[in-house]
Design an enzyme around this catalytic site. Structure first.
Site, PDB file in Angstrom:
ATOM      1  N   GLY A  12     -31.043 100.516 153.724  1.00 15.30           N
ATOM      2  CA  GLY A  12     -29.855 101.310 152.640  1.00 15.30           C
ATOM      3  C   GLY A  12     -29.097 102.559 153.308  1.00 15.30           C
ATOM      4  N   SER A  42     -34.621 104.163 149.119  1.00 15.01           N
ATOM      5  CA  SER A  42     -33.628 103.129 149.393  1.00 15.01           C
ATOM      6  C   SER A  42     -33.972 101.871 149.383  1.00 15.01           C
ATOM      7  CB  SER A  42     -32.800 103.841 150.819  1.00 15.01           C
ATOM      8  OG  SER A  42     -33.751 103.150 152.005  1.00 15.01           O
ATOM      9  N   ASP A  43     -32.811 100.928 149.462  1.00 17.11           N
ATOM     10  CA  ASP A  43     -33.318  99.577 149.724  1.00 17.11           C
ATOM     11  C   ASP A  43     -33.441  99.590 151.423  1.00 17.11           C
ATOM     12  OD1 ASP A  43     -34.091  96.870 149.607  1.00 17.11           O
ATOM     13  OD2 ASP A  43     -32.465  96.443 148.400  1.00 17.11           O
ATOM     14  N   TYR A  44     -33.776  98.291 151.847  1.00 13.49           N
ATOM     15  CA  TYR A  44     -34.048  98.103 153.318  1.00 13.49           C
ATOM     16  C   TYR A  44     -32.850  98.501 154.090  1.00 13.49           C
ATOM     17  CZ  TYR A  44     -36.346  95.322 156.784  1.00 13.49           C
ATOM     18  OH  TYR A  44     -36.919  94.878 157.853  1.00 13.49           O
TER      19      TYR A  44
END
Ligand code: BGC
Length: 760
Positions: A288, A284-286
């Site tokens: 996310g 995932s992104d930060y």
């Protein structure tokens, strides 16, 4: 140093088999099987956890929560940690204190270089030189791996046609073809041919998908797009990176079809794995995962379960997977197979990197001392920067400058070494970057006099300036009134032979969470520019920016404009190289410069519409146009001048028509018609005149960067075949349809020569 497991007899027998890096896939599979057979559910879920190490330094780590979690087997990797001793310490907790001694991944945003910083990606893309770009990634991998890193969150391949979006600076511009070439080059550069080598690192391609199309250019905003557009325009760079073997991919923050990308099964599994055959892991992104709560997609347990089920393998920072998957499993919301599949992919990545063979493979203090920010790397960064600059205007050959007389250097970006590396340069030594002032002084020595004054602040509004100079990248705001600061500069400029104005954006005016609605040069800087023009001296505008800016007025009023983006650690020397003609500029825009922000999104590969305006007109009632601004950009995609000139012959085809199995060759002769050696990017575009879904008015399909001596000619040939003529139709099948094609060749997307052929 070899590393062996030694926890217990059972663990040892199962895992000592894991100590060979040169394993075939099936033997790696077997080793992962035997390792996973020993893992508890908690330990498996632990592998899916990617916390940020934040500001941890050696010593503090032992007592931190993260250190404890590593010891408990609840961490799969760490990021935001720099230096061999710090990384070695964390790794030692994993492989000496945790039950199963599984090594950690160490990630970082190594985006455009490590300590030797290259131009921001948007600038780098303007080199149109794939070998050079690959080499930047290679060198970044070399430096990062010497400092303990084995995974980079790069390349960012989000196509963007919206200059309001700050993260346009992190990508390769507006075009799927150029973007795909660059995506491949970057992945090859980072990963090399052998991921287990201690100087290659795994590439995590981001942000999958469509992040660059967020509505209104507002960061993290909703994306809504037809599937046809996704497949034809926005997907190709991600797919190219996957095809090039990228080991991991990052889900984007945005939603697609109303489902956040982080939990979008169609995106993460159906397209990515089933259609494209991706074998790596998805992170995932930060935060996310937890952000899906705010998206309105469920509570943390629900969104975590949905993400895993959709195909997400690793959770960056949220710890939603870590804290809730066991409960979701108990409640039958997810299956053990889903957890196993994700865990396996993380372990596979560690195998691919050779970490089971030697978890300290990337922790070599000697390499850290000798291979980072070296004179050789910095010299290369300087060369790359000089090739990324785009000469936008050069009336009466004002450039190159002579090393004589007095040069007045003014502007808020002139003496600003901490701005030179641009956004996303976390490992940079900002204070050691070369400012333009330093670069000019280095270049002229005592042959000419360089006088400097700031001339204006970045922006009249101190609050805006504070937001645009975060992360310690201060511009040392001058508290005096604007006219006083300006007058000081005008006074010194009056005594000069030529004025160099270093204006534009600060490094943090683009990048993440740096959207703008006004994409011009800030007004107070324009006031300075107006005052400089009034001196009657020739003014060279050196434009620092992370996005296309609306510079219509500047393009009409200044004799010379050199767009230098943010050139990296050696920017100042590189700019001087071009200003004094030691390097002949050869950059070409990978993104369209609009006249007005209201034209955004503006891009060369648009559709024709049913009411096209027609060539050469700027307004016609009931046609596709604006009342107040023509449809033209200020500078089109592919555009960039040189200190020499090139002429193009009419393109020639080797056949008038081809069948689907044949290819066609387009040849054009290019002549360097000036009196300097120079490089030119020869660009080929096509137009498929009739399609079962409508096709753009032009599409880049090939390019080549060539170097010609003054007066020299060269014939460049491009071969087009079925693949180049194909597109995704309304059933999303990739097809070439018989019919007439136009072929355009030229030095930018507008200034082209045309021929036609038929596909039978
Ligand atoms: C960014 C990513 C980055 C990640 C980790 C996020 O905010 O969107 O591009 O890789 O942080 O630093």
């Amino acid at each position: 140093m070899k590393w062996f497991y030694s926890f217990s007899a059972v663990v040892f027998i199962a895992l000592s088999a894991c100590t060979t890096s040169t394993t075939s896939t099936s033997s790696a599979d077997e080793k992962i099987d035997s390792l996973m057979a020993l893992m508890t559910l908690e330990e498996k879920i632990g592998q899916l956890n990617l916390p940020s190490a934040g500001q941890f330094t050696t010593g503090e780590a032992e007592s931190s929560d993260i250190a404890k979690k590593i010891e408990q087997g609840l961490v799969g990797g760490l990021f935001n940690i720099k230096s061999v001793p710090a990384i070695r310490e964390m790794q030692s907790i994993a492989v000496e204190k945790s039950r199963l001694k599984i090594p950690l991944l160490f990630a970082m945003d190594v985006i455009h270089g490590y300590e030797s910083v290259f131009p921001i990606p948007l600038g780098l893309s303007c080199t149109w030189d794939m070998e050079l770009i690959e080499k930047t990634a290679r060198m970044a991998a070399q430096e990062a791996s010497a400092d303990g890193i084995n995974l980079t969150f790069s390349p960012m391949v989000d196509l963007s046609r919206d200059a309001r979006w700050g993260r346009i600076s992190e990508g390769s511009g507006e075009d799927p073809f150029l973007g795909s070439e660059i995506a491949r080059a970057m992945v090859r550069g980072y990963q090399g041919d052998d991921l287990t080598a201690n100087n290659t690192i795994m590439s995590c391609v981001k942000h999958y998908a469509l992040y660059g199309a967020s509505e209104a250019g507002l960061d993290y905003n909703t994306v809504d797009m037809s599937r046809n557009r996704m497949y034809n325009e926005y997907f190709p760079p991600y797919k190219a990176a996957v095809d090039a073997g990228a080991g991991s991919i990052m889900a984007s923050f945005n939603e697609i079809d109303g489902i956040p990308a982080t939990a979008n099964k169609w995106l993460l599994t159906d397209v990515l794995r089933t259609q494209w055959g991706f074998k790596g892991f998805v992170v995932s992104d930060y935060t996310g995962v937890s952000e899906m709560v705010d998206h309105g997609y469920g509570n943390i347990q629900e969104v975590s379960a949905k993400a895993l089920a959709a195909g997400l393998d690793m959770d960056m920072v949220s710890e939603g997977l870590l804290n809730t998957l066991a409960q979701s499993l108990k409640e039958g919301k997810i299956t053990e197979q889903q957890i196993n599949a994700a865990c396996r992919r993380i372990l596979e990545a560690k195998f691919k990197l050779g970490l089971f063979d030697d978890p300290y493979r990337y922790c070599d203090e000697n390499r850290a001392k000798n291979e980072i920010f070296t004179a050789e790397n910095r010299a290369f960064a300087r060369k790359v920067a000089s090739e990324s600059f785009v000469l936008l205007k050069n009336q009466n050959n004002l450039l190159p400058l002579k090393r004589t007389g007095t040069i007045a250097l003014v502007g808020p970006l002139a003496d600003a070494s901490n701005q030179m590396s641009g956004t996303w340069s976390v490992a940079a030594r900002h204070n050691e970057s070369i400012s333009l002032l330093k670069g000019l002084q280095n270049a002229v020595g005592n042959q000419a006099k360089v006088i400097y004054a700031k001339g204006s602040n970045l922006d009249a509004d101190s609050i805006f300036e504070a937001k645009a100079t975060l992360f310690g990248k201060t511009l040392h705001r001058d508290p005096r009134p604007a006219d006083v600061i300006r007058e000081e500069a005008v006074r010194i400029a009056r005594n000069a032979d030529v004025i160099v104005a270093a204006v534009g954006e600060s490094a943090e005016m683009s990048g993440e969470s740096s959207s703008r609605t006004d994409i011009g040069i800030p007004e107070t800087q324009r006031d300075l520019l107006k005052a400089l023009l009034k001196t009657g001296k020739p003014v060279v505008l050196v434009l620092f920016t992370g996005r296309p800016l609306t510079i219509k007025w500047e393009s009409e009023n200044f004799p010379a404009i050199l767009n230098v983006w943010f050139g990296g650690s050696e920017a100042g020397d590189a700019i001087a190289d071009v200003l004094f003609g030691d390097v002949n500029p050869s950059g070409k825009l990978s993104t369209t410069f609009p006249q007005h922000v209201g034209q955004v999104p503006i891009y060369y590969a648009h559709k024709n519409t049913g009411r096209p305006l027609g060539e050469g007109k700027w307004f016609s009632k009931f046609r596709t146009n604006y009342l107040d601004v023509s449809n033209d950009p200020v500078y089109p995609f592919g555009y960039g001048l040189s200190y020499t000139t090139f002429s193009y012959s009419d393109p020639k085809l080797d056949k008038a028509s081809i069948t689907l199995d044949e290819s066609i060759t387009v040849s054009v002769e290019i002549t360097n018609t000036g009196n300097r050696d120079g490089a030119e990017v020869v660009q080929l575009y096509i137009r498929d005149l009739v399609g079962s879904v409508t096709r753009p008015v032009k599409e880049l399909k090939a390019f080549r960067k060539i170097t010609l001596k003054a007066g020299e000619k060269q014939t460049v040939s491009f071969t087009l075949s079925k693949n180049d003529l194909s597109f995704y139709n309304s059933d999303l099948n990739f097809v070439a349809e018989p019919g007439d094609f136009e072929v355009f060749v030229g030095g930018d997307s507008q200034n082209v020569k045309k021929t036609t052929f038929t596909l039978k």
